[in-house]
Design a protein around this motif. Structure first.
Motif, mmCIF file in Angstrom:
data_model
loop_
_atom_site.group_PDB
_atom_site.id
_atom_site.type_symbol
_atom_site.label_atom_id
_atom_site.label_comp_id
_atom_site.label_asym_id
_atom_site.label_seq_id
_atom_site.Cartn_x
_atom_site.Cartn_y
_atom_site.Cartn_z
ATOM 1 N N HIS A 1 5.705 11.604 -0.994
ATOM 2 C CA HIS A 1 5.101 12.452 0.037
ATOM 3 C C HIS A 1 5.892 12.346 1.345
ATOM 4 C CE1 HIS A 1 1.320 13.069 -2.319
ATOM 5 N NE2 HIS A 1 1.349 14.195 -1.643
ATOM 6 N N LEU B 1 -2.210 11.048 5.062
ATOM 7 C CA LEU B 1 -2.185 11.643 3.723
ATOM 8 C C LEU B 1 -3.321 11.098 2.866
ATOM 9 C CD1 LEU B 1 1.671 11.544 3.086
ATOM 10 C CD2 LEU B 1 0.276 13.620 3.142
ATOM 11 N N LYS B 2 -3.563 9.799 2.962
ATOM 12 C CA LYS B 2 -4.646 9.190 2.180
ATOM 13 C C LYS B 2 -6.013 9.685 2.642
ATOM 14 C CE LYS B 2 -2.240 4.923 0.877
ATOM 15 N NZ LYS B 2 -2.192 3.435 1.014
ATOM 16 N N ALA B 3 -6.140 9.932 3.963
ATOM 17 C CA ALA B 3 -7.411 10.409 4.520
ATOM 18 C C ALA B 3 -7.545 11.926 4.450
ATOM 19 C CB ALA B 3 -7.534 9.948 5.980
ATOM 20 N N ASN B 4 -6.458 12.584 3.984
ATOM 21 C CA ASN B 4 -6.427 14.049 3.901
ATOM 22 C C ASN B 4 -6.710 14.693 5.257
ATOM 23 O OD1 ASN B 4 -5.952 16.379 2.428
ATOM 24 N ND2 ASN B 4 -8.111 16.664 1.905
ATOM 25 N N GLN C 1 4.031 5.067 8.630
ATOM 26 C CA GLN C 1 2.755 4.459 8.253
ATOM 27 C C GLN C 1 1.593 5.353 8.679
ATOM 28 O OE1 GLN C 1 2.368 1.351 6.467
ATOM 29 N NE2 GLN C 1 0.418 2.443 6.229
ATOM 30 N N THR D 1 1.378 8.166 6.237
ATOM 31 C CA THR D 1 0.806 7.686 4.971
ATOM 32 C C THR D 1 -0.721 7.598 5.068
ATOM 33 O OG1 THR D 1 2.794 6.400 4.500
ATOM 34 C CG2 THR D 1 0.808 5.822 3.297
ATOM 35 N N ASN D 2 -1.215 7.030 6.161
ATOM 36 C CA ASN D 2 -2.665 6.917 6.372
ATOM 37 C C ASN D 2 -3.323 8.297 6.450
ATOM 38 O OD1 ASN D 2 -2.364 4.132 6.458
ATOM 39 N ND2 ASN D 2 -2.229 4.063 8.699
ATOM 40 N N ASN E 1 3.793 7.509 -5.179
ATOM 41 C CA ASN E 1 3.199 8.752 -4.695
ATOM 42 C C ASN E 1 3.375 8.908 -3.189
ATOM 43 O OD1 ASN E 1 1.554 11.164 -5.142
ATOM 44 N ND2 ASN E 1 -0.044 10.075 -4.016
ATOM 45 N N GLU E 2 3.090 7.832 -2.437
ATOM 46 C CA GLU E 2 3.210 7.883 -0.972
ATOM 47 C C GLU E 2 4.680 8.052 -0.551
ATOM 48 O OE1 GLU E 2 -0.538 6.188 -2.124
ATOM 49 O OE2 GLU E 2 1.516 5.524 -2.598
ATOM 50 N N GLN F 1 0.808 -1.220 0.000
ATOM 51 C CA GLN F 1 0.000 0.000 0.000
ATOM 52 C C GLN F 1 0.847 1.278 0.000
ATOM 53 O OE1 GLN F 1 -2.632 -0.544 3.389
ATOM 54 N NE2 GLN F 1 -4.126 -1.634 2.119
#
Length: 565
Positions: free
Chosen positions: A210, A347-350, A341, A344-345, A206-207, A202
């Motif tokens: 970031h 960033l995905k959840a903004n 981690q 990362t989470n 991109n991640e 995952q």
């Protein structure tokens, strides 16, 4: 390394050497040996130019530089496309029309013998030292893998390159560089894909970018105008432009590559190809270093990447202190993995609040790791006062050998060898060419035979190989090798470029004024560098402008003196 890796490594190197020897058969005179009979197509010229600049230092030091400092080094190349355009318009047609073997022959026609010899000597000093550095770079690989002293591995790789270059000449260099660059580009593409695949599930490109960005590693552009800042848009566009213009326009290791073109068009196309591809290629290499940094946010990295120094400390009286430091380092690495981690989470959840807090905590843990690194460096110095603490050159090598699958390790190491062979071969060949054409043929043996000049070329190739090898033995004291080469070039290239620009565009300035302007400018450049007044890239502009300005004033003073008489 596994047996498969060794097979891949040796097969690749032997393939290149055999191909070069095959292509260089039938060399009868210095026209074949020095300029390859001027018959190379544009794509061969382009790859040869790229291979000469892209030495093993590029593939060893650039990822390590990005790992520690970010992407800012890419700005160093911003002036390259502009330099290629200027070269295509001015330098290339003049060199082709005059049918010169070296760039410095032109200077005697324009000025006098003294200016030609001075410029040739400046080149020989600069290129002789920098070639030693390019020989040293791949020796780091064998040193780390075989756990041998770097001096022995330097002698091994240096001897191989010297013997190959002495026999092959320019034709062998050009043809092998075409094959080398094809293998290198393919292997780099594979390496980039592999780094991304090695990241945790995952976590994609991109991640990873970031995470690196939040840690201050994606700083590719800096618009500040600071003379003490080594890498900004302005140092790249202005200082880098003058460095690249001088390197490609006046350094025989590069001029010799496009003198092999079968026409002005082929030489121009080859240089423009280099101008278009170099920045993307260098950015990709630096990007690999950034991805390695992201990978180590989820895994425990070596606290120090030079295994030779680590082996020494593990077998010393300080091994207990070292173990304690490594226990702390392991704990911090585990905490960093959790925070990475978490980031990362977020960033995905903004989730802006969680992004900010995770970033601050991750940066704090990286600083804690940096402090541990300082402790380890002090310990390394206690154990070995001569320990080299700059380990940027080992970062990518350590990552590859510890994570990549069998076979691919051998291929990546072969890439570094191939890059070294290409850059070193053309450099030693250019040192020999300059010595033979600008000194030996001009002053020692003016009426020799083709066979005699060919033998002299091979003899001087061997001589400069030995000199470069001696320099390579001391190269470990120079820190990051990529920066060391560019700093060394900046001390000479500005002055040399100034001489050529005066020759092309300032017809009123004569040989005597140009000669003394170059001598005075070189003194100024070294004085400014020693005083550490400005970033090294600006020295290229300083040297160039100094030669033009001082040359103009000396010529004006000379005319005034004559008029007064």
């Amino acid at each position: 390394m596994s047996i498969i890796d060794w097979v891949v490594l040796f097969f690749t190197i032997l393939l290149i050497i055999a191909f070069g020897l095959y292509k260089s058969k039938g060399i009868k005179n210095i026209d074949d040996y020095i300029v390859g009979n001027r018959e190379m197509p544009w794509y061969n010229v382009g790859f040869s130019v790229m291979a000469t600049q892209a030495s093993a230092i590029t593939f060893l030091s650039a990822p390590g530089l990005a790992y520690s400092s970010g992407l800012s080094f890419v700005q160093f190349y911003f002036g390259l496309p502009l330099a290629m355009i200027v070269l295509c318009i001015t330098f290339v047609p003049i060199f082709h029309r005059l049918k010169v073997y070296t760039a410095y022959e032109f200077l005697e026609k324009r000025f006098d013998t003294n200016t030609r010899v001075l410029t040739a000597i400046l080149f020989l000093i600069q290129r002789g030292v920098s070639t030693g550095i390019t020989i040293f770079a791949p020796s780091i690989i064998l040193s780390s893998i075989l756990h041998l002293d770097v001096t022995y591995t330097t002698l091994i790789i240096g001897s191989l390159v010297i013997l190959y270059t002495t026999w092959g000449g320019t034709k062998a260099v050009s043809y092998t560089q075409l094959l080398q660059m094809s293998i290198i580009i393919g292997a780099l593409l594979i390496a980039g894909i592999m780094v991304i695949k090695l990241l945790p599930n995952q976590i994609g490109l991109n991640e990873a970018l970031h995470i690196a960005g939040k840690s201050g590693k994606t700083n590719a552009i800096d618009w500040s105008f600071d003379l003490n800042n080594q890498y900004t848009v302005w140092t790249g566009l202005i200082g880098g432009f003058f460095l690249q213009l001088s390197y490609f326009g006046t350094d025989q290791s590069q001029v010799g590559r496009y003198l092999t073109g079968s026409s002005i068009r082929d030489s121009r196309m080859g240089l423009l190809m280099n101008g278009l591809l170099k920045i993307p290629m260098q950015f990709s290499i630096l990007l690999i270093g950034i991805l390695v940094f992201a990978y180590y946010q989820f895994h425990t990295p070596p606290l120090f990447f030079n295994n030779v120094e680590i082996d020494k400390i593990e077998n010393s009286i300080y091994k207990e202190e070292y173990s304690q430091i490594m226990v702390k380092h392991e704990l911090i690495s585990q905490q960093k993995a959790v925070l990475a981690q978490q980031l990362t989470n977020a960033l995905k959840a903004n989730n802006e609040k969680l992004i900010e807090s995770s970033t601050i905590e991750l940066q704090h843990k990286n600083k804690e790791d940096s402090h541990l690194r300082k402790e380890l460096e002090l310990l390394l110095k206690k154990n070995n006062p001569n320990a080299e603490l700059n380990d940027n050159n080992y970062v990518f090598l350590s990552f590859v050998t510890s994570t990549f699958p069998k076979g691919l390790i051998g291929l990546l190491i072969a890439v570094i060898f191939l890059a070294s062979m290409g850059a070193t071969a053309s450099a030693i060949n250019s040192l020999s060419s300059t010595t033979v054409i600008d000194i030996y043929k001009r002053f020692v043996n003016k009426d020799g035979s083709d066979k005699g000049y060919l033998n002299a070329s091979r003899l001087f190739t061997f001589f400069w190989g030995i000199i470069s090898l001696l320099v390579a033995i001391y190269a470990s004291q120079l820190g990051n090798l990529l920066e060391a080469v560019n700093i060394l070039g900046s001390l000479f290239y500005g002055t040399i470029l100034g001489i050529f620009l005066v020759a092309f565009y300032f017809k009123s300035i004569g040989g005597k004024a140009a000669f003394w302007a170059a001598v005075i400018s070189e003194i100024i450049v070294f004085s400014i560098w020693k005083a550490d007044i400005m970033a090294y890239l600006w020295l290229n502009l300083l040297g160039c402008i100094s030669v033009i300005t001082i040359g103009f004033l000396l010529q004006l003073f000379s005319k005034s003196k004559i008029s007064a008489v």
